[in-house]
Design an enzyme around this catalytic site. Structure first.
Site, mmCIF file in Angstrom:
data_model
loop_
_atom_site.group_PDB
_atom_site.id
_atom_site.type_symbol
_atom_site.label_atom_id
_atom_site.label_comp_id
_atom_site.label_asym_id
_atom_site.label_seq_id
_atom_site.Cartn_x
_atom_site.Cartn_y
_atom_site.Cartn_z
ATOM 1 N N HIS A 1 0.816 -1.211 0.000
ATOM 2 C CA HIS A 1 0.000 0.000 0.000
ATOM 3 C C HIS A 1 0.853 1.265 0.000
ATOM 4 O O HIS A 1 0.370 2.336 -0.362
ATOM 5 C CB HIS A 1 -0.947 -0.001 1.199
ATOM 6 C CG HIS A 1 -2.132 -0.890 1.005
ATOM 7 N ND1 HIS A 1 -3.387 -0.571 1.468
ATOM 8 C CD2 HIS A 1 -2.252 -2.090 0.377
ATOM 9 C CE1 HIS A 1 -4.237 -1.547 1.143
ATOM 10 N NE2 HIS A 1 -3.561 -2.471 0.486
ATOM 11 N N HIS B 1 -2.088 -12.031 -2.562
ATOM 12 C CA HIS B 1 -3.195 -12.705 -1.894
ATOM 13 C C HIS B 1 -2.883 -14.158 -1.554
ATOM 14 O O HIS B 1 -3.732 -14.856 -1.004
ATOM 15 C CB HIS B 1 -4.455 -12.606 -2.751
ATOM 16 C CG HIS B 1 -5.007 -11.221 -2.836
ATOM 17 N ND1 HIS B 1 -6.145 -10.904 -3.549
ATOM 18 C CD2 HIS B 1 -4.580 -10.055 -2.284
ATOM 19 C CE1 HIS B 1 -6.384 -9.612 -3.449
ATOM 20 N NE2 HIS B 1 -5.440 -9.075 -2.686
#
Length: 721
Positions: free
Chosen positions: A78, A245
Site C-alpha cells: 500500500h 493474496h
C-alpha cells in the site's frame, strides 16, 4: 478556526505547493547525505531485526498466525502501490503513508500498527535508515521469511516531512466514494488525469466491486484501468494480485463493533494510532471482508491460484456486512481445504475471495495468465518476484540511484536505461569550441533555447524520470510530440548531428561529445548570447557526461505519459479547452509543471519571463513576447506586463488568449495568454514581477534566470550528486 486565504478565495491560484521546493524541511540539515548514511548499514543485521519484530507477537496488537508477515506485505504494497505514471507522484519514496491523507485512508486501516511495530528498528538505525526504505524492506523480509525468493532490494528512498499537497487525489469530499467527476465521460470508465485509484481513499479499486456491488466485468475493467496507470501490464497485474493474496487474510468478522476515528482524527492520547476497537471481542476489523484466501496463508505456494480456478464462486454478504465470495455449492464448501484460524490454531476458517479476485477468473486475458501460472509455478514465482520488485522501485528513477548489496544486476526498460560513456568527456577548451560552432550555425537563439528546454524539462522530480540525459528528444515518442514542433526540431537535430559528426571525426584522441550534451550546450550558448546582447556577461554552468540512449532502451508507451498537454514556459496551450482532467485552468497546469521540476515560485516566474525574452515560444508565436528585441535577455516581459499604458482584452471563448492594446491609440501591441497574465493578476506573482520589472531589476533578473535555467538543465544529473 482560523481561515486561510484559500478558504476565503477558493479559486485563488495555489502557489504554496511550490514553497517546499524552496525550503529544506529535512530535520537533519542541508548537509545530510542519506545515500552516504545508508551505505553504513549492515543490511543483513537490519533484516534480522525486522524478522525478529515480525515473529514476536505483542499484547497490544495481535499477530495473525503468530506472525506480522502478511501485515508487513500489505503495508509495503500500500506504500508503493499509490504510484501513478501520469504525474509520477506518490509511491513508496518519501514514506508518505505515515503522513495525511494516506495515513488515514480507509484502505490503510491498521497499517499504523504495522509502522508502530517497526518503531524499535527505526529508532535503532536512525538517520541511516529512512522510513521509506524500512516500510518496503519489511515487505521483502516478510516474503522471504514465508518462503518466497524476492528479486532484490534497493535503498535510497528519502523521507518526506510534510504531505505533498500537489498530489490531486480526486474530486470527492468523502472517503470510499466514487463520483462521476472522477471519470472522463461522467460515468465509470476512463479516469481523469492524473488519477489512478478508482475510489477516494482506496489504493486501487473497491474490493467488493464498482460502487460496492459484485460486478465482475466492471471490476475487471477497473483493475485494468488502474494497474495500467501504475505501469503494470496484464501479466504483472495478475502476478501482483495472486502473489500478494497468497499470504494472510482480510478482516471484518463483525459489522456491529464501533471502530474509532482514523489517526488524524483520533484523540491526542492515542498518539497517532487510529481505528480503535476491541479486537479481543470482535477480532481485527479493516476492510469489513473476512477470511483467508487459501489454507496456507503464511507460506508461498499456488494455493490462491488453485482455489480461484478450481472452484466456482458465488457472492454473499460476509459477517462484516460486505460482499465477498464463497464456493458456489455446499459440496464445494465442504471440499475446499480450510485454513487455520488466525488467532486460534485449533479452529479453522473457510477460504473466501474478493470480487476483484473472481473478476480475474472471468476476464479472458487475466484467466489465461492465471492458468499459465497454475501450470508453471516457477513462472508464477518469477513473474511475482519481478512485478513486486518493479512495484517497490518504480518511483526511484534510473538504476544508478539504487543503493545496497541486494540491487540486482539486471537493468529493466522501465528504469529508462542510459549507456555509460565509453569515451573521454569534453573539457573547457572543447566546450568553448563547440559553443562557437553552434552559434555560427543557422540556428537561432529561440531554436537553441526551445530545443534544450524541450529536452531537459521532461524531467519529473516525482519519479526521477525524463530530462536531457539520453537525448531522447531525438527518439520516439518525443521527436513527434506536437509541443516539440517536429518539423523545426528535425532541422535543429540535423544541424546538431552535423556538428557532432564533424567534431568527433576531427579528434585524434578519445574525446567525444554526445548529442545530449550538445543540445544542452546549445541552449546554454543561446542564453549567454542573449545576455551579452542585453549587455551582461554571464556564463551558464555546464557539466559534460550525458550520453545518448537508443530507441531499444526507450519504452515508447511509458514515455508517452511525459508529453506536455500544455506548457506555460513555451506558451503552448495545445487543446487546453478540451482537456478533461482535474486541473481547471492553464495556470494551474503551469504551477503543477513547476512543482514537478522542483521549482520555487520565484524560479517559475523568472523562467517564464526569460523564455519570453528569448522568443522561445511554441510556433515562434509573439504571444507573451512583450519586447521589440526578441532573443535578447531583457526584463521587458515584466516591464510591459506591469505598464498601465496597456490594457488587456480577451479574444477567445475560454478567456485563454488576450490582446494587449495601447490605451491611448487603441492599437494592438501584442497577444498574450493566461500563462502571461497570471503574473500580473495574482498578487504574489505580481509582487515578484515588480522586483524583476523595476529599472534596477534587470541585472538580478538575468542572474536569477541563468541560475534557474542551469538548474533545469541538470535536474537529471544524478551522477553529479
Amino acid at each position: 478556526m482560523t481561515w486561510s486565504n484559500q478558504d476565503w478565495w477558493p479559486n485563488l491560484l495555489r502557489l504554496d505547493i511550490l514553497d517546499d521546493n524552496a525550503a529544506d524541511l529535512n530535520p537533519y540539515g542541508e548537509d545530510f547525505d542519506y545515500a552516504e548514511e545508508f551505505q553504513k548499514l549492515d543490511l543483513e543485521e537490519v533484516k534480522a531485526d525486522i524478522q525478529e519484530v515480525m515473529m514476536s507477537p505483542q499484547e497490544w496488537w495481535p499477530a495473525d498466525y503468530g506472525t506480522y508477515g502478511p501485515l508487513f506485505i500489505r503495508m509495503a504494497w500500500h506504500s508503493a502501490g499509490t504510484y501513478r505514471t501520469l504525474d509520477g507522484r506518490a509511491g513508496a519514496s518519501g514514506a508518505l503513508q505515515r503522513l495525511p491523507p494516506e495515513s488515514s485512508w480507509p484502505d490503510n486501516v491498521n497499517l499504523d500498527k504495522a509502522r508502530r511495530l517497526l518503531q524499535p528498528v527505526k529508532q535503532k538505525y536512525g538517520r541511516k535508515l529512512s522510513w521509506a526504505d524500512l516500510i518496503v524492506l519489511a515487505g521483502n523480509v516478510a516474503l522471504e521469511t514465508m518462503g518466497f525468493e524476492t528479486f532484490g532490494f534497493a535503498g535510497g528512498r528519502e523521507d518526506e516531512y510534510k504531505s505533498n499537497e500537489a498530489t490531486e487525489w480526486g474530486p470527492e469530499t468523502e472517503w470510499e466514494t466514487t463520483s462521476p467527476e472522477r471519470f472522463k465521460d461522467g460515468e465509470v470508465g476512463d479516469l481523469k488525469d492524473p488519477l489512478a485509484n478508482t475510489v477516494m481513499g482506496l489504493i486501487y479499486v473497491n474490493p467488493e466491486g464498482p460502487y460496492g456491488e459484485p460486478d465482475l466485468e466492471g471490476s475487471a475493467a477497473n483493475i485494468r484501468e488502474e494497474f495500467s496507470r501504475m505501469a503494470m501490464n496484464d501479466e504483472e497485474t495478475v502476478a501482483l494480485i495472486a502473489g500478494g493474496h497468497t499470504f494472510g487474510k482480510v478482516h471484518g468478522a463483525d459489522d456491529e463493533t464501533e471502530v474509532g476515528p482514523e489517526p488524524e482524527a483520533a484523540p491526542i492520547e492515542q498518539q497517532g494510532l487510529g481505528w480503535d476497537h476491541d479486537f479481543e471481542k470482535a477480532g481485527m476489523i479493516t476492510s469489513g471482508i473476512e477470511g483467508p484466501w487459501n489454507a496456507t496463508p503464511t507460506q508461498w505456494d499456488t494455493g490462491y491460484v488453485d482455489n480461484l480456478l478450481e472452484y466456482e464462486w458465488e457472492p454473499h454478504k460476509g459477517p462484516g456486512g460486505a460482499w465477498q465470495w464463497r464456493p458456489a455449492s455446499e459440496e464445494e464448501r465442504e471440499d475446499i481445504e480450510k485454513a487455520p484460524s488466525a488467532q486460534d490454531f485449533d479452529e479453522s476458517a473457510d477460504p473466501m475471495m474478493l470480487t476483484t479476485d473472481v473478476a480475474l477468473k472471468h476476464d479472458e486475458d487475466y484467466r489465461e495468465v492465471l492458468e499459465r501460472f497454475q501450470e508453471n509455478p516457477d513462472e508464477f514465482q518469477q513473474a511475482f518476484a519481478k512485478a513486486w520488485y518493479k512495484l517497490l522501485h518504480r518511483d526511484m528513477g534510473p538504476k544508478e540511484r539504487l543503493l545496497g548489496p541486494e540491487v540486482p544486476d539486471d537493468t529493466f526498460v522501465w528504469q529508462d536505461p542510459i549507456p555509460d560513456a565509453d569515451y573521454d568527456l569534453i573539457g573547457d577548451e572543447e566546450v568553448a569550441e563547440l559553443k562557437a560552432e553552434i552559434l555560427d550555425s543557422d540556428l537561432s537563439v529561440s531554436q537553441l533555447a526551445k530545443t534544450a528546454w524541450a529536452s531537459a524539462s521532461t524531467y519529473r522530480d516525482s519519479d526521477k524520470r525524463g530530462g536531457a540525459n539520453g537525448a531522447r528528444i531525438r527518439l520516439e515518442p518525443q521527436r513527434s510530440w506536437e509541443v516539440n514542433e517536429p518539423e523545426e526540431l528535425e532541422t535543429v537535430l540535423e544541424t546538431y548531428e552535423e556538428i557532432q559528426a564533424a567534431f568527433n571525426d576531427s579528434r585524434s584522441d578519445d574525446v567525444r561529445v554526445s548529442l545530449a550534451d550538445l543540445i544542452v550546450l546549445g541552449g546554454n550558448a543561446a542564453v549567454e548570447q542573449a545576455a551579452a546582447d542585453a549587455g551582461y556577461d554571464v556564463e551558464v554552468s555546464f557539466e559534460p557526461g550525458r550520453t545518448d540512449a537508443t530507441q531499444e532502451q526507450t519504452d515508447v508507451e511509458s514515455f508517452e505519459v511525459l508529453e506536455p498537454k500544455v506548457d506555460g514556459f513555451r506558451n503552448y496551450l495545445g487543446n487546453a479547452a478540451e482537456l478533461d482532467d482535474l486541473y481547471d485552468t492553464p495556470e494551474e497546469r503551469l504551477v503543477d509543471k513547476a512543482e514537478l521540476l522542483n521549482l520555487s515560485v520565484s524560479e517559475m516566474t523568472v523562467l517564464v519571463g526569460g523564455m519570453r525574452a528569448l522568443g522561445a515560444t511554441y510556433g515562434d508565436s509573439d504571444r507573451g513576447v512583450f519586447t521589440d528585441e526578441p532573443g535578447t535577455l531583457t526584463n521587458d516581459f515584466f516591464v510591459n506586463l506591469l505598464d498601465m499604458d496597456y490594457e488587456w482584452e480577451s479574444i477567445s471563448e475560454n478567456d485563454e488568449v488576450f490582446e494587449v492594446r495601447d490605451r491611448e491609440t487603441g492599437e494592438v501591441e501584442w497577444e498574450a495568454t493566461r500563462f502571461d497574465l497570471i503574473f500580473g493578476s495574482n498578487a504574489r506573482l505580481r509582487a515578484i514581477a515588480d522586483v524583476y520589472g523595476a529599472e534596477d531589476g534587470e541585472e538580478e533578473f538575468v542572474e536569477d534566470f541563468v541560475e534557474a535555467w542551469s538548474k533545469v538543465m541538470q535536474l537529471d544529473r544524478f551522477d553529479l550528486e
